[in-house]
Motif scaffolding. Structure first.
Motif, short mmCIF file in Angstrom:
data_model
loop_
_atom_site.label_atom_id
_atom_site.label_comp_id
_atom_site.label_asym_id
_atom_site.label_seq_id
_atom_site.Cartn_x
_atom_site.Cartn_y
_atom_site.Cartn_z
N GLY A 250 0.79 -1.23 0.00
CA GLY A 250 0.00 0.00 0.00
C GLY A 250 0.82 1.27 0.00
O GLY A 250 0.32 2.33 0.37
N ARG A 253 -0.52 5.40 -2.78
CA ARG A 253 -1.89 5.74 -2.39
C ARG A 253 -2.62 6.54 -3.46
O ARG A 253 -3.83 6.65 -3.42
CB ARG A 253 -1.87 6.55 -1.08
N PRO A 279 -9.70 -2.76 1.80
CA PRO A 279 -8.78 -1.63 2.07
C PRO A 279 -8.57 -1.44 3.56
O PRO A 279 -9.48 -1.65 4.37
CB PRO A 279 -9.50 -0.44 1.44
N GLU A 284 -6.75 4.57 1.73
CA GLU A 284 -6.47 3.50 0.76
C GLU A 284 -7.68 3.30 -0.16
O GLU A 284 -7.52 3.04 -1.36
CB GLU A 284 -6.14 2.20 1.47
#
Length: 429
Positions: A250, A253, A279, A284
């Motif tokens: 992640g 972004r 998420p 996110e």
């Protein structure tokens, strides 16, 4: 400010340079030039002249001088060019000397080309092509712009206009003399067939890829699950560190875009947030939503270890093939690569280029812009509406189609469009 002013500006590259061309155009171009250069050479014959300041007779420079008498000139007016030494001080002194003469002023951006349009030397499509040629950064952009600047669309528009004028005359004859023996009852069918032929020719141009993809670049979106190597691949494709690479899932972004020119084609590469059903937080989720928006607007989607949506523009990539246990590509992959070692990157570029070529205008085609496309579509729609048994409707729709073609070529009042187009030009063009 008068359109009949005599204008001047440097029409070559900005100084300093080896040579600078100072152009004068307008009704007083020849007498103004004569005040500075003395006796002018015969038209279209280069001659060396001493340029002097009319205020005190001081020598400004020794310049090759060329005279062009209208209307067969770049602007359709009398023009004079001084080919002077390209230092800033020389150019400034020559321009200051010209400015001392009554009725002269410095040209605005694109004003030489605008006068060429107003004087019928070029039409609006050629002016737009010239503007695109000045802004061209890739070989594909240069070819498409040059074709337009040389009258590629103008030839088509003039042919369609001439044909429609002839059809309009036949319609009027049918309306005025339909009861006389010399006008056939079959004329309406012939008119309808001729109109349909022009509409189909317009449709072929409208079906072709637009020029915007050449200007803006083919949009290539890299998508896949979190931590699948998207950012690493973006860096490998661009050859520079555009995106942060981290083993932390992640990391990306938001969308990250990078422009690349390769083999004469422009691309916009976009790295996106990893797609996941779960998420970790609201930020996110925003990244995932933006990734899906980018995918929806993409020309080509490069999927990393994830099935695409079935589009022919999708490219399935088996990434990180240098890692233990990932040497064998997963089923359905188009290419296996390692962004870290470079293995397979060239093969991926070949796949991207193959798909991009199908999305771009062909080298010998006429690629129209948004303004032209809108007006050509309006013309086509009018011609389709002319498929009617009522001759009055056929006549009106034919006139509407002709007005649309006049707007394409810039033969009707569209001052706001002209202002927008010529604002992109440089001074001296």
């Amino acid at each position: 400010m008068s359109a009949r002013d005599t204008i001047f500006a440097v029409s070559s590259g900005a100084p300093p340079a080896g040579i600078a061309i100072v152009r004068i155009s307008g009704p007083r171009a020849l007498p103004v030039a004569a005040v500075i250069a003395g006796a002018l050479p015969d038209p279209r014959r280069a001659a060396l002249r001493v340029l002097r300041d009319p205020r005190d007779g001081a020598v400004l420079d020794h310049a090759i001088t060329l005279v062009f008498t209208g209307p067969r000139t770049a602007t359709g007016e009398d023009c004079v060019e001084f080919h002077v030494h390209g230092g800033r001080a020389v150019v400034a002194a020559v321009e200051a000397a010209i400015a001392t003469q009554p009725g002269t002023r410095h040209a605005e951006a694109g004003e030489f080309t605008r006068r060429a349009l107003e004087n019928g030397i070029i039409d609006l499509t050629e002016a737009e092509g010239l503007g695109d040629l000045l802004a061209a950064q890739t070989e594909g952009q240069r070819r498409a712009a040059l074709r337009m600047a040389e009258g590629g669309l103008r030839v088509l528009v003039e042919r369609w206009s001439d044909d429609l004028v002839g059809i309009a005359a036949r319609i009027e004859a049918q309306l005025d003399f339909s009861d006389e023996d010399d006008v056939s009852d079959e004329a309406l069918g012939t008119i309808a067939a001729d109109i349909a032929q022009i509409a189909e020719a317009l449709e072929q141009v409208l079906r072709a890829p637009s020029v915007e993809r050449l200007h803006e670049g083919v949009r290539v979106v890299i998508a896949g699950a979190p931590n699948s190597g998207k950012s690493t691949l973006l860096n490998a494709l661009t050859g520079r560190d555009v995106a942060i690479v981290s083993p932390i899932s992640g990391t990306t972004r938001d969308r990250i875009e990078a422009s690349v020119v390769r083999a004469g084609m422009a691309y916009v590469l976009t790295d996106t947030a990893g797609l996941t059903q779960t998420p970790g937080d609201a930020i996110e989720q925003i990244g995932i939503d933006r990734a899906r928006e980018a995918i929806a607007g993409a020309d080509i989607v490069v999927w990393l270890d994830q099935p695409g949506d079935g589009s022919v523009s999708d490219i399935r990539v088996h990434a990180r093939c240098d890692m233990s246990g990932r040497e064998t590509p997963a089923g359905g992959a188009d290419v296996a690569l390692s962004a870290r070692t470079g293995q397979g990157v060239e093969a991926l570029w070949e796949l991207i280029a193959d798909r991009a070529t199908k999305l771009l205008p062909q080298a010998d085609s006429v690629a129209v812009n948004r303004r032209q496309r809108l007006l050509l579509a309006r013309c086509r729609d009018a011609l389709r509406a002319a498929n009617n048994s009522d001759l009055l409707i056929v006549a009106e729709e034919t006139r509407r189609a002709l007005r649309a073609l006049d707007d394409v070529a810039g033969r009707s009042g569209i001052e706001d469009v002209l202002d927008a187009i010529f604002s992109r030009f440089c001074i001296g063009k």
